[in-house]
Design an enzyme around this catalytic site. Structure first.
Site, mmCIF file in Angstrom:
data_model
loop_
_atom_site.group_PDB
_atom_site.id
_atom_site.type_symbol
_atom_site.label_atom_id
_atom_site.label_comp_id
_atom_site.label_asym_id
_atom_site.label_seq_id
_atom_site.Cartn_x
_atom_site.Cartn_y
_atom_site.Cartn_z
ATOM 1 N N SER A 161 -9.904 1.837 2.683
ATOM 2 C CA SER A 161 -9.010 2.618 1.864
ATOM 3 C C SER A 161 -7.955 1.801 1.123
ATOM 4 O O SER A 161 -7.376 2.285 0.152
ATOM 5 C CB SER A 161 -8.305 3.661 2.726
ATOM 6 O OG SER A 161 -7.450 3.051 3.671
ATOM 7 N N LYS A 183 0.842 -1.204 0.000
ATOM 8 C CA LYS A 183 0.000 0.000 0.000
ATOM 9 C C LYS A 183 0.874 1.250 0.000
ATOM 10 O O LYS A 183 1.926 1.279 0.642
ATOM 11 C CB LYS A 183 -0.909 -0.010 1.235
ATOM 12 C CG LYS A 183 -1.973 1.089 1.267
ATOM 13 C CD LYS A 183 -2.914 0.920 2.463
ATOM 14 C CE LYS A 183 -3.983 1.993 2.530
ATOM 15 N NZ LYS A 183 -4.912 1.795 3.674
ATOM 16 N N SER A 218 -10.139 -0.607 6.838
ATOM 17 C CA SER A 218 -9.538 -0.454 5.511
ATOM 18 C C SER A 218 -8.842 -1.684 4.939
ATOM 19 O O SER A 218 -8.461 -1.662 3.766
ATOM 20 C CB SER A 218 -8.551 0.703 5.505
ATOM 21 O OG SER A 218 -9.260 1.896 5.377
HETATM 22 N N1 GLN Z 1 -13.502 4.122 6.188
HETATM 23 C C1 GLN Z 1 -12.847 4.537 7.386
HETATM 24 C C2 GLN Z 1 -12.432 5.979 7.278
HETATM 25 O O1 GLN Z 1 -12.713 6.563 6.297
HETATM 26 C C3 GLN Z 1 -11.690 3.652 7.689
HETATM 27 C C4 GLN Z 1 -10.474 3.958 6.909
HETATM 28 C C5 GLN Z 1 -9.291 3.154 7.326
HETATM 29 O O2 GLN Z 1 -9.417 2.099 7.975
HETATM 30 N N2 GLN Z 1 -8.119 3.655 7.007
HETATM 31 O O3 GLN Z 1 -11.840 6.542 8.162
#
Ligand code: GLN
Length: 496
Positions: A154, A79, A178
């Protein structure tokens, strides 16, 4: 079987038998990336030369009879919020568009030490803020099973890479879901380890008390192998825990008998898509028929979880992102004086979702609001953790859906941040409590899109989570839960 449909442990046998070199394997994946990634958008940077060089080094070490890690020689994707020395690391933000880190994240060091060729850096929501990869400043990412749908986020690119065979496995990060949510949407296995299990050194921080790095894989065995590789104490991360790392793969057992599974009633009473509910209930039934004990458990503070997360995560983000000031890293927009330079840099460098979080986070931390918001949220966080502690007094693991629905359409929720945030209802509590959680496919909805099962365990009991996952996998998809979706049909992008 085509190389891109094979798990790491199967490829390992081919490498060991001398039927395949890491170079050939890496070339095959690079070719597939070249063919398909223009459509899928999984990668922000492809590091072909570096990957081939790492593959060459692996082949040479193997020829010299050097000790080989189970994931050595196997191409992996990382990532783009994990620092890679000499390789552009953007967090999918204009702020870091041209930033090349001078150091490796600890997890990346470990990949290099194992001689795993790093194919490239994967697409994501900007600074990991989002649930669909749509906040990426650079590229649209598409779900390989339906190109008009999101891959989740994400860590969307890391999930696509594994689901579509553009990497054997990958690394993502999970702050509120995410890893697990994109794993569910793309039909692969994804795991968020216990907070402190894996070093966060070199992970560009979003919310430091929640962030954790973890793997995406095609099956549970690969997940166990990957977890053992990345886990363990690191003096450079003060929150990493000094505890022995088990050989998770060696400890895998398919044994439903005696497994005590808790079903959180407050999760199952949420609005859940009928097909998702049916698939999860089907998985639970199968485990029960094979000897597992099912029991309803209560997590009463669930209803506060999303609100609590959206105080704590933005608060920490606003503080973490203060470092992007035009002076130290990345983008700098010249202006007449320093305050204006900073204002211009941050206005142009950050996208709308990141700005929304910074504003929200600054507000909940501000004098006069701190007690009502941030402090209160920290207290509720304790209640959420206690709910889980109580539940784990009675059961070994909890099982629930990963998400209330399957993958939604691109653009469907971009105008409604709250609707996007509510999709995290089943994943966020696990981060707030710091627990290990795994997502794996458990069926399809009527459109043929994968449904994700979530398995949650007590702190540092990744072994229990993996054992439950492996048990279910052996009962339902012995060819590999993630690979099941490849069997009999290629991903949509191959068909087009
Ligand atoms: N969807 C969540 C957010 O927008 C989690 C994102 C994540 O785990 N990085 O914060």
């Amino acid at each position: 079987m085509a190389l891109h449909n094979m798990t790491a442990h199967e490829l390992r046998q081919k490498l060991d038998a001398g039927e395949l070199s890491s170079r050939e394997l890496t070339e095959a994946f690079l070719k597939r990336i070249e063919q398909l990634d223009g459509t899928l958008g999984a990668y922000l940077t492809v590091a072909a030369e570096e990957a081939l060089e790492q593959a060459r080094a692996f082949d040479e070490a193997r020829a010299n009879g050097e000790a080989i890690h189970p994931l050595g020689g196997i191409p992996v994707a990382v990532k783009d919020n994990l620092c890679t020395r000499g390789l552009r690391t953007t967090a999918a933000s204009r702020m870091l568009e041209n930033w090349v880190p001078p150091y490796d994240a600890t997890v990346v060091e470990r990949l290099r030490a194992a001689r795993a060729p790093i194919l490239g850096k994967t697409n994501m929501d900007e600074f990991a803020m989002g649930s669909s990869t749509e906040t990426s400043a650079f590229k649209v990412a598409r779900n390989p099973w339906d190109l008009d749908r999101v891959p989740g986020g994400s860590s969307g690119g890391s999930a696509i890479a594994v689901a579509a065979g553009l990497a054997v496995w990958s690394l993502g990060s999970d702050t509120g879901g995410s890893i697990r949510q994109p794993a569910a949407y793309c039909g692969v296995v994804g795991m968020k380890p216990t907070y402190g299990r894996v070093s966060r050194y070199g992970l560009l921080p979003f919310a430091s008390s929640l962030d954790q790095i973890g793997p995406f894989t095609l099956d549970v065995t690969d997940c166990a192998l990957a977890l053992s590789l990345i886990s363990g104490f690191d003096p450079r991360d003060s929150t990493s825990v000094d505890m022995e790392v088990p050989d998770y793969a060696a400890a895998l057992r398919a044994e439903a008998k005696g497994l005590r599974i808790g079903i959180p009633v407050e999760y199952m009473s949420q609005p859940i898509d009928g097909d998702v509910r049916a698939a999860v209930e089907g998985a639970l039934k199968l485990l029960e028929e094979n000897g597992a004990q099912l029991k309803e458990v209560s997590l009463p503070s669930t209803r506060y979880a999303v609100q609590t997360y959206y105080m704590i995560a933005p608060a920490e983000a606003s503080s973490n992102l203060a470092r992007y000031d035009g002076v130290r890293y990345g983008l700098r927009v010249p202006a007449a004086d320093v305050p204006r330079m900073m204002e211009e840099t941050r206005s142009r460098g950050f996208g709308p979702e990141v700005k929304r979080r910074i504003i929200l986070g600054t507000y909940v931390l501000s004098a006069g609001h701190y007690d009502a918001y941030y402090k209160k949220a920290s207290q509720v966080r304790t209640l959420i953790r206690r709910d889980f502690e109580r539940a784990f007094g009675e059961v070994d693991v909890l099982i629930a859906p990963t998400t209330p629905t399957t993958a939604f359409r691109l653009g469907d929720k971009t105008q409604d941040p709250l609707a996007m945030y509510m999709m995290d209802i089943f994943t966020i509590p696990v981060n707030l409590a710091g627990l290990p959680g795994l997502a794996m496919p458990c069926g399809v909805d009527r459109q043929g899109l994968p449904v994700g099962l979530q398995i949650i365990g007590p702190p540092f009991r990744e072994d229990l989570v993996l054992r439950a996952a492996y048990t279910y996998e052996q009962l339902a998809w012995p060819q590999g839960a993630g690979r099941h979706w490849r069997a009999g049909r290629e991903v949509a992008v191959d068909v087009r």
